[in-house]
Design a protein around this motif. Structure first.
Motif, PDB file in Angstrom:
ATOM      1  N   UNK A   1      -6.391   2.449   8.422  1.00 24.60           N
ATOM      2  CA  UNK A   1      -5.036   2.793   8.009  1.00 24.60           C
ATOM      3  C   UNK A   1      -4.379   1.551   7.407  1.00 24.60           C
ATOM      4  N   UNK A   2      -4.676   0.399   8.015  1.00 27.21           N
ATOM      5  CA  UNK A   2      -4.153  -0.852   7.472  1.00 27.21           C
ATOM      6  C   UNK A   2      -4.623  -1.077   6.047  1.00 27.21           C
ATOM      7  N   UNK A   3      -5.898  -0.798   5.791  1.00 32.18           N
ATOM      8  CA  UNK A   3      -6.416  -0.988   4.431  1.00 32.18           C
ATOM      9  C   UNK A   3      -5.720  -0.027   3.463  1.00 32.18           C
ATOM     10  N   UNK A   4      -5.507   1.211   3.927  1.00 35.05           N
ATOM     11  CA  UNK A   4      -4.825   2.181   3.055  1.00 35.05           C
ATOM     12  C   UNK A   4      -3.416   1.681   2.734  1.00 35.05           C
ATOM     13  N   UNK A   5      -2.705   1.207   3.775  1.00 30.41           N
ATOM     14  CA  UNK A   5      -1.345   0.716   3.543  1.00 30.41           C
ATOM     15  C   UNK A   5      -1.359  -0.514   2.654  1.00 30.41           C
ATOM     16  N   UNK A   6      -2.390  -1.349   2.820  1.00 33.32           N
ATOM     17  CA  UNK A   6      -2.499  -2.529   1.961  1.00 33.32           C
ATOM     18  C   UNK A   6      -2.605  -2.102   0.500  1.00 33.32           C
ATOM     19  N   UNK A   7      -3.465  -1.103   0.248  1.00 36.38           N
ATOM     20  CA  UNK A   7      -3.632  -0.625  -1.126  1.00 36.38           C
ATOM     21  C   UNK A   7      -2.349  -0.027  -1.668  1.00 36.38           C
ATOM     22  N   UNK A   8      -1.748   0.879  -0.889  1.00 36.88           N
ATOM     23  CA  UNK A   8      -0.550   1.565  -1.377  1.00 36.88           C
ATOM     24  C   UNK A   8       0.601   0.570  -1.534  1.00 36.88           C
TER      25      UNK A   8
END
Lengths: 664, 304
Positions: free
Chosen positions: A308-315
């Motif tokens: 989820x952290x990686x997704x938030x990093x991308x977004x």
């Protein structure tokens, strides 16, 4: 829209039917059949929207004040409907054999009732076009998942985990209530279609709404540091429920944030930086703790925090890039974040379902009591290894594609910007690399300790292969992972419309994106081909050479025992003591040898969540203690309480007169 | 294109084991011995290849997946990286990430193959390998970012392109020499060389990479050794290109320069191995954190 309505109707009637059936096997059958058919209908409608771009909407009157039963399937909603229906389908198939044993002791009807309602609630949350409906279905989603988490409620730890989840979810819900009340107040309507004025509000109020959304939805999404409920709730729930919650339920939080951001005025860069930094911190935090867990599902839960952290990093970085006027970089970052969302649904599905098969076979979640399972469960083990490769972002699976997109976006930003402004994306780039390397520690540990070596426990020694239906569910999800890894253009083409809804783009840019990832798919294909060729060569040689069997080399020691092989703690220790800061290390209790003739000593190691134990626990205990001081207000006499009511009414009346005087 | 591919593969497959021989020879000369012949590693490989297999009773297919992946990954990674002035046969924008993650794949399966034996020694080796790589990976990424900052692309071919010669003469020379040091350290770590790991030690407790392959035998062991040689050549190709960015304009000249560079790296490794002792295990992470910081510093220098 009809297909979607049919899906909802099937889910609702199915849930009631399941509730009415006492016999577990029949309830399972009805539940599975209802979910599978409903999900196929929902899948069709989401694919229709994603491929044609037609926006489906409907609106029915609803007697709730301010409410309207308005549904809207635009590409962004369809983007979420697709994984929800896909994963629910396979989780329902899996649940039948998985719950069979449990169903012999108690009726499964309530389980299926809540399961079907949860699927329906998730589908409604991402398609609701009215704030009241949204909040109602959001609450329905929380409550149904609470009951599913609390399925084994006879165990104290399960009750505690479910309680923590309910508490955290409702704290988030309060922020969401505030968010939608404010938004509704500004727009004088609760329909999302009337939320147009939100795009013109001043930046200050927009930022308040954004923060409310980020943290309100972030609780559900598992955004660091609000992820505290996740590591407890996932192990407590039955495995297919964990898979569904980790794979798609928490993603509805990301949906909420994306939806709110798309309604608000153009985002300033700091919104994105906040999201990206929390995401990066969460990724590092999650994966570091995942490498310490003994409980396999807790380990996977922390890996969810990481992903989820990686997704938030991308977004988040996508928002930054948009704000700073780099649409190309924003497209890459958003594409990476959104694709990672799909990918995570697929491989976390495989991993949680696989963890379920191991638990089912061995009767434990403790990796130190497993071992040697690959020999006993060859297919389940193979699929689990495949899932680990995907989740570790290793070629030729899909995790690499989405992380690659984020990497490229960060690297281009770092290479293009003049001056020290470039340092932030470049450091995030390095952080992502560190997270990837730690993921390797986590997943070699998970696979190595659980599946390889020798069984450490009689339960593991007598384990048997999982049910074919369970394997089929896992296998199909893993095939999806491999398909995206080998042909990433296809997934990106499917994502083109939702992408253009969250970021300014043109068809040419999206086509260019497909061309950029195509070589990655080609390289993955090449890798698979050469690997198969070499493995075939080795196989042929092995058949023509003498083979001998022996015991593993243990430095000449003749009586090896599985108790001497490496444990989960041993594997995680090196990273914990040499890489992690002190507060993240596991706590070690006991193990002290005293006296000249010592009694047998015991050693126990435990990894708790530092944010929960060191930060939130003292905070809330402190607040509770302060509140104790107000107990003198509770006198226990009726006359005093009447006096309180009088004061409250008087204050309210005065306030309404004052507010009315100001014309509000 | 096809010619380039064959030249690339021929250079890699033929010369990789020679580097190990050069290292051993250098160490022997420092020790005042004659040492094994230069071609000893070829003989070893041929001998192992003809032998049979011995398997532990606990092992599964994963045990053989380790050698297979360990051989295939450097082979594929070699196609992404230029050998001196010879451009990489396969190149696309962003292939540097693939390059790094391919080695992640090989590490994943090497560690799993070690754990498959159920031996605590091999488990120990696996832990050390994957944990050290946590620290080596950021260093590699930051070093590649320095190169990306100096060029205008994200493929290894452009990163290690002809602009390096001018970059050395500009202000970026300091950064380049820093990352040269960092990448050399990473080369030593990744190929389990002194001072981080001793390939010749005979105490299982102190090994890192060697202990992970203790139970392999015959052709599988040959694949591992060959894979290790290929990996060393691929990783040092990065260094060679950085240190010797010249182009001769004639393909045979380029090949000669590249091989000279490779031999130079091998001799340097031999000298270091002869003149240094192995570091204590807890010191290794500290050194690697140091190189990570050094690579960040190099990055800050080129941001200016």
């Amino acid at each position: 829209m009809n297909f979607f309505n049919i899906a909802l109707l099937i889910l609702l009637t199915g849930s009631l039917a399941a509730l009415a059936i006492r016999r577990s096997s029949l309830a399972s059958w009805v539940g599975t059949a209802a979910t599978v058919t409903a999900c196929l209908f929902a899948l069709t409608s989401s694919l229709h929207v994603l491929l044609t771009g037609e926006v489906l909407r409907q609106s029915l009157p609803w007697s709730v004040p301010g409410g309207e039963f308005a549904l809207l399937i635009d590409p962004l909603a369809a983007f979420f409907v697709l994984p929800i229906s896909l994963l629910s389908l396979f989780c329902a198939l899996y649940a039948g054999p998985y719950m069979r044993h449990s169903g012999q002791q108690r009726s499964l009807s309530s389980h299926w009732f809540f399961f079907l309602l949860m699927v329906a609630a998730m589908l409604l949350v991402v398609t609701a076009a009215n704030a009241v409906l949204f909040l109602a279905t959001w609450e329905m989603m929380t409550l149904t998942s609470f009951f599913l988490v609390a399925w084994d409620h006879r165990q104290a730890e399960v009750r505690k985990a479910a309680w923590l989840y309910l508490l955290a979810a409702h704290l988030g819900m309060m922020l969401l209530l505030a968010l939608f009340l404010l938004a509704g107040d500004i727009c004088n309507s609760f329909n999302f279609s009337d939320f147009g004025p939100l795009a013109r509000i001043p930046l200050g109020s927009a930022s308040i709404l954004y923060l409310l959304a980020l943290f309100g939805f972030g609780v559900k999404a598992g955004l660091f540091p609000l992820h505290i409920w996740l590591p407890d709730a996932h192990p407590a729930a039955p495995s297919h429920v964990s898979a569904l919650m980790s794979g798609v339920l928490i993603k509805t939080g990301i949906y909420g944030i994306l939806r709110v951001v798309s309604l608000l005025p153009a985002a300033p860069a700091w919104w994105g930086w906040l999201m990206a930094l929390l995401g990066g911190a969460g990724a590092l935090y999650g994966i570091s703790l995942a490498a310490q867990q003994r409980d396999i599902k807790r380990c996977l839960a922390y890996s969810t925090v990481e992903n989820i952290g990686i997704i938030f990093l991308g977004l988040g970085f996508g928002i930054v890039a948009t704000a700073e006027g780099h649409p190309q970089l924003a497209l890459l970052a958003f594409a990476g974040g959104l694709l990672h969302l799909w990918n995570h649904a697929l491989f976390k599905g495989v991993m949680f379902l696989g963890a379920g098969t191991l638990m089912h076979a061995t009767g434990t979640r403790d990796m130190n009591r497993m071992g040697g399972l690959l020999r006993r469960m060859p297919l389940a083990g193979l699929l689990w290894i495949g899932g680990s490769l995907a989740i570790g972002a290793l070629p030729p699976f899909n995790g690499l594609v989405s992380e690659w997109l984020i990497y490229i976006s960060l690297a281009r930003a770092g290479a293009g910007v003049v001056g020290f402004g470039a340092l932030a994306p470049l450091l995030l780039f390095g952080l992502l690399g560190l997270v990837g390397a730690l993921a390797l520690v986590t997943f070699t540990r998970l696979i190595g300790i659980c599946l390889l070596g020798e069984p450490r426990d009689p339960g593991a020694a007598t384990a048997r292969e999982a049910d074919p239906v369970m394997l089929f569910s896992m296998g199909t999800l893993l095939t999806g992972c491999l398909a995206i890894g080998l042909y990433p253009q296809g997934a990106l083409r499917l994502m083109a419309r939702p992408l253009s809804q969250v970021v300014q783009t043109s068809p040419e840019m999206i086509a260019g994106l497909g061309q950029q990832v195509a070589p990655l798919g080609f390289a993955a294909l090449l890798l698979v081909a050469i690997l198969l060729l070499t493995a075939g060569l080795l196989f042929v040689i092995r058949r023509h050479r003498p083979l001998a069997q022996g015991t593993t080399w243990r430095c000449g020691y003749r009586f090896p025992s599985p108790r001497m092989s490496y444990t989960g703690e041993g594997y995680g220790e090196f990273a914990a003591w040499h890489l992690l800061p002190a507060f993240m290390r596991p706590t070690v209790n006991g193990g002290h040898i005293v006296g000249p003739f010592p009694a047998p000593a015991r050693l126990h190691q435990e990894s708790t969540d530092p944010v929960l134990v060191r930060l939130l626990h003292p905070l809330f205990t402190g607040i509770a203690e302060r509140c104790q001081r107000l107990r003198w207000l509770q006198q226990g006499q009726l006359s005093v309480y009447l006096f309180y009511i009088f004061i409250a009414s008087a204050v309210l009346m005065a306030w309404s007169i004052w507010a009315g005087g100001r014309g509000g | 294109m096809i010619g380039g591919l064959f030249l690339h593969l021929a250079l890699l497959l033929l010369f990789a084991p020679l580097l190990l021989g050069i290292i051993t020879k250098t160490k022997a000369l420092f020790g005042g011995r004659i040492g094994a012949p230069l071609l000893q590693s070829y003989f070893d490989l041929a001998r192992l290849w003809r032998k049979g297999f011995v398997f532990s009773r606990t092992t599964t297919w994963v045990f053989l997946a380790g050698p297979v992946v360990g051989l295939v990954v450097p082979l594929l990674a070699a196609l992404l990286i230029p050998f001196g002035a010879l451009p990489a046969p396969v190149s696309f924008e962003g292939d540097l990430i693939l390059f790094v993650y391919l080695f992640g794949l090989s590490r994943f399966f090497t560690a799993l193959a070690a754990l498959d034996t159920g031996s605590s020694f091999e488990g120990m080796g696996a832990v050390r390998e994957v944990t050290f790589s946590c620290l080596a990976e950021p260093t590699v990424l930051f070093s590649l970012l320095v190169l990306a900052r100096l060029s205008d692309g994200l493929s290894l071919n452009t990163l290690l392109g002809s602009h390096l010669l001018t970059a050395w003469q500009s202000e970026a020379g300091a950064s380049l020499s820093l990352i040269l040091v960092c990448l050399f350290v990473v080369l030593l770590v990744e190929n389990s060389r002194i001072p981080f790991d001793d390939p010749n030690t005979h105490l299982e407790l102190t090994m890192i990479h060697e202990v992970m392959v203790l139970d392999h035998s015959g052709p599988a062991l040959a694949m591992i050794l060959y894979g290790a040689a290929l990996k060393m050549m691929v990783l040092s190709a990065l260094l060679v290109k950085l240190a010797l960015p010249w182009q001769t304009g004639w393909w045979l000249g380029d090949v000669g320069l590249f091989l000279a560079g490779q031999i130079g790296v091998a001799v340097l490794i031999g000298v270091i191995e002869s003149s240094m002792a192995r570091l204590r295990l807890p010191r290794v992470p500290q050194v690697l954190i140091g190189t990570s910081l050094l690579s960040i510093f190099a990055l800050v220098l080129v941001l200016r």
